[in-house]
Design a protein around this motif. Structure first.
Motif, PDB file in Angstrom:
ATOM      1  N   GLU A  59      73.564  55.221  60.287  1.00  0.00           N
ATOM      2  CA  GLU A  59      73.192  53.801  60.364  1.00  0.00           C
ATOM      3  C   GLU A  59      74.429  52.921  60.491  1.00  0.00           C
ATOM      4  O   GLU A  59      74.453  51.974  61.281  1.00  0.00           O
ATOM      5  N   ILE A  60      75.448  53.230  59.713  1.00  0.00           N
ATOM      6  CA  ILE A  60      76.695  52.460  59.756  1.00  0.00           C
ATOM      7  C   ILE A  60      77.341  52.576  61.128  1.00  0.00           C
ATOM      8  O   ILE A  60      77.738  51.573  61.741  1.00  0.00           O
ATOM      9  N   GLN A  61      77.449  53.786  61.632  1.00  0.00           N
ATOM     10  CA  GLN A  61      78.063  53.994  62.938  1.00  0.00           C
ATOM     11  C   GLN A  61      77.249  53.328  64.045  1.00  0.00           C
ATOM     12  O   GLN A  61      77.817  52.763  64.987  1.00  0.00           O
ATOM     13  N   ASN A  62      75.936  53.337  63.925  1.00  0.00           N
ATOM     14  CA  ASN A  62      75.081  52.672  64.905  1.00  0.00           C
ATOM     15  C   ASN A  62      75.318  51.158  64.900  1.00  0.00           C
ATOM     16  O   ASN A  62      75.331  50.522  65.953  1.00  0.00           O
ATOM     17  N   THR A  63      75.505  50.584  63.712  1.00  0.00           N
ATOM     18  CA  THR A  63      75.785  49.143  63.607  1.00  0.00           C
ATOM     19  C   THR A  63      77.077  48.810  64.354  1.00  0.00           C
ATOM     20  O   THR A  63      77.119  47.858  65.148  1.00  0.00           O
ATOM     21  N   ILE A  64      78.120  49.591  64.116  1.00  0.00           N
ATOM     22  CA  ILE A  64      79.405  49.342  64.761  1.00  0.00           C
ATOM     23  C   ILE A  64      79.295  49.514  66.273  1.00  0.00           C
ATOM     24  O   ILE A  64      79.755  48.662  67.045  1.00  0.00           O
ATOM     25  N   ARG A  65      78.674  50.605  66.703  1.00  0.00           N
ATOM     26  CA  ARG A  65      78.525  50.850  68.147  1.00  0.00           C
ATOM     27  C   ARG A  65      77.684  49.752  68.809  1.00  0.00           C
ATOM     28  O   ARG A  65      77.992  49.318  69.920  1.00  0.00           O
ATOM     29  N   SER A  66      76.651  49.296  68.119  1.00  0.00           N
ATOM     30  CA  SER A  66      75.798  48.244  68.682  1.00  0.00           C
ATOM     31  C   SER A  66      76.565  46.940  68.845  1.00  0.00           C
ATOM     32  O   SER A  66      76.402  46.232  69.842  1.00  0.00           O
ATOM     33  N   PHE A  84      79.658  43.263  72.512  1.00  0.00           N
ATOM     34  CA  PHE A  84      80.921  42.699  72.995  1.00  0.00           C
ATOM     35  C   PHE A  84      81.133  43.040  74.471  1.00  0.00           C
ATOM     36  O   PHE A  84      81.538  42.183  75.260  1.00  0.00           O
ATOM     37  N   LEU A  85      80.874  44.291  74.827  1.00  0.00           N
ATOM     38  CA  LEU A  85      81.069  44.720  76.219  1.00  0.00           C
ATOM     39  C   LEU A  85      80.181  43.936  77.182  1.00  0.00           C
ATOM     40  O   LEU A  85      80.543  43.738  78.340  1.00  0.00           O
ATOM     41  N   ALA A  86      79.033  43.490  76.695  1.00  0.00           N
ATOM     42  CA  ALA A  86      78.108  42.702  77.510  1.00  0.00           C
ATOM     43  C   ALA A  86      78.364  41.200  77.376  1.00  0.00           C
ATOM     44  O   ALA A  86      77.615  40.395  77.943  1.00  0.00           O
ATOM     45  N   ASP A  87      79.424  40.832  76.640  1.00  0.00           N
ATOM     46  CA  ASP A  87      79.711  39.428  76.333  1.00  0.00           C
ATOM     47  C   ASP A  87      78.509  38.729  75.707  1.00  0.00           C
ATOM     48  O   ASP A  87      78.293  37.533  75.900  1.00  0.00           O
ATOM     49  N   VAL A 132      87.157  37.162  67.981  1.00  0.00           N
ATOM     50  CA  VAL A 132      87.164  38.544  68.484  1.00  0.00           C
ATOM     51  C   VAL A 132      88.032  38.669  69.733  1.00  0.00           C
ATOM     52  O   VAL A 132      88.883  39.559  69.814  1.00  0.00           O
ATOM     53  N   THR A 133      87.843  37.795  70.695  1.00  0.00           N
ATOM     54  CA  THR A 133      88.589  37.921  71.951  1.00  0.00           C
ATOM     55  C   THR A 133      90.085  37.685  71.746  1.00  0.00           C
ATOM     56  O   THR A 133      90.910  38.315  72.415  1.00  0.00           O
ATOM     57  N   GLN A 134      90.450  36.814  70.821  1.00  0.00           N
ATOM     58  CA  GLN A 134      91.868  36.533  70.587  1.00  0.00           C
ATOM     59  C   GLN A 134      92.499  37.486  69.576  1.00  0.00           C
ATOM     60  O   GLN A 134      93.666  37.849  69.715  1.00  0.00           O
ATOM     61  N   GLY A 135      91.754  37.876  68.565  1.00  0.00           N
ATOM     62  CA  GLY A 135      92.332  38.687  67.492  1.00  0.00           C
ATOM     63  C   GLY A 135      92.070  40.177  67.579  1.00  0.00           C
ATOM     64  O   GLY A 135      92.810  40.971  66.996  1.00  0.00           O
ATOM     65  N   TYR A 136      91.018  40.564  68.294  1.00  0.00           N
ATOM     66  CA  TYR A 136      90.629  41.969  68.377  1.00  0.00           C
ATOM     67  C   TYR A 136      90.295  42.354  69.819  1.00  0.00           C
ATOM     68  O   TYR A 136      89.195  42.853  70.099  1.00  0.00           O
ATOM     69  N   PRO A 137      91.221  42.162  70.754  1.00  0.00           N
ATOM     70  CA  PRO A 137      90.908  42.472  72.154  1.00  0.00           C
ATOM     71  C   PRO A 137      90.566  43.944  72.374  1.00  0.00           C
ATOM     72  O   PRO A 137      89.792  44.269  73.275  1.00  0.00           O
ATOM     73  N   MET A 138      91.102  44.827  71.530  1.00  0.00           N
ATOM     74  CA  MET A 138      90.801  46.252  71.669  1.00  0.00           C
ATOM     75  C   MET A 138      89.335  46.560  71.365  1.00  0.00           C
ATOM     76  O   MET A 138      88.782  47.522  71.873  1.00  0.00           O
ATOM     77  N   VAL A 139      88.712  45.716  70.555  1.00  0.00           N
ATOM     78  CA  VAL A 139      87.294  45.893  70.219  1.00  0.00           C
ATOM     79  C   VAL A 139      86.420  45.165  71.245  1.00  0.00           C
ATOM     80  O   VAL A 139      85.328  45.619  71.570  1.00  0.00           O
ATOM     81  N   HIS A 140      86.916  44.067  71.763  1.00  0.00           N
ATOM     82  CA  HIS A 140      86.173  43.308  72.765  1.00  0.00           C
ATOM     83  C   HIS A 140      86.006  44.103  74.053  1.00  0.00           C
ATOM     84  O   HIS A 140      84.943  44.080  74.673  1.00  0.00           O
ATOM     85  N   ARG A 141      87.049  44.802  74.464  1.00  0.00           N
ATOM     86  CA  ARG A 141      87.020  45.556  75.718  1.00  0.00           C
ATOM     87  C   ARG A 141      87.595  46.961  75.533  1.00  0.00           C
ATOM     88  O   ARG A 141      88.609  47.314  76.139  1.00  0.00           O
ATOM     89  N   PRO A 142      86.950  47.788  74.719  1.00  0.00           N
ATOM     90  CA  PRO A 142      87.481  49.142  74.523  1.00  0.00           C
ATOM     91  C   PRO A 142      87.193  50.035  75.732  1.00  0.00           C
ATOM     92  O   PRO A 142      86.183  49.869  76.407  1.00  0.00           O
ATOM     93  N   ARG A 143      88.112  50.939  75.969  1.00  0.00           N
ATOM     94  CA  ARG A 143      87.885  51.971  76.988  1.00  0.00           C
ATOM     95  C   ARG A 143      87.135  53.143  76.362  1.00  0.00           C
ATOM     96  O   ARG A 143      86.295  53.762  76.988  1.00  0.00           O
TER      97      ARG A 143
END
Length: 136
Positions: A27-34, A39-42, A69-80
């Motif tokens: 459940e926790i991992q699903n929350t993070i992935r969701s 974020f990927l869908a803006d 998020v976009t300024q402080g966590y760009p790696m999470v906003h657009r992860p590969r």
């Protein structure tokens, strides 16, 4: 023979995580992935719903949250790439380790602090950790 079977069953109980713990981790991992999918869908309105009540109170609305998020966590906003690591408990607080490769291919290690609310698991904080061997 029966004694050996009982010993093996007991040993398995000691090393195998309980089903409830596995379900909680899923459940926790699903929350993070969701949230990352949002974020990927803006879709910051949806992403904001995965934040804890405390985080929602701090930022007030999805627009402020999006800026953070976009300024402080760009790696999470657009992860590969996103890989879930181990979950750990620190003084009764659950943290989920997440390894993220950003759009430029740089690795990042983050810890997500999770809180259980009546609406399910929510993200209460994200700590960017120094990855061993990396100049992060």
């Amino acid at each position: 023979m029966r004694r050996l079977s009982l010993c093996l069953a007991f040993a398995l109980l000691l090393i195998a995580p309980p089903r409830a713990a596995l379900a909680q981790e899923a459940e926790i991992q699903n929350t993070i992935r969701s949230q990352i999918d949002a974020f990927l869908a803006d879709d910051f309105v949806t992403a904001f719903t995965y934040a804890s009540p405390n985080i929602r109170a701090v930022f007030g609305n999805p627009e402020n949250f999006a800026r953070m998020v976009t300024q402080g966590y760009p790696m999470v906003h657009r992860p590969r790439e996103v890989t879930m690591g181990e979950m750990h408990d620190e003084g009764g607080v659950l943290w989920q380790r997440v390894e993220v490769t950003d759009a430029q291919g740089r690795p990042h290690v983050l810890d997500y602090q999770m809180v259980n609310t009546p609406e399910g698991w929510k993200i209460n904080a994200v700590d960017v950790l120094r990855a061993e061997g990396l100049g992060v």
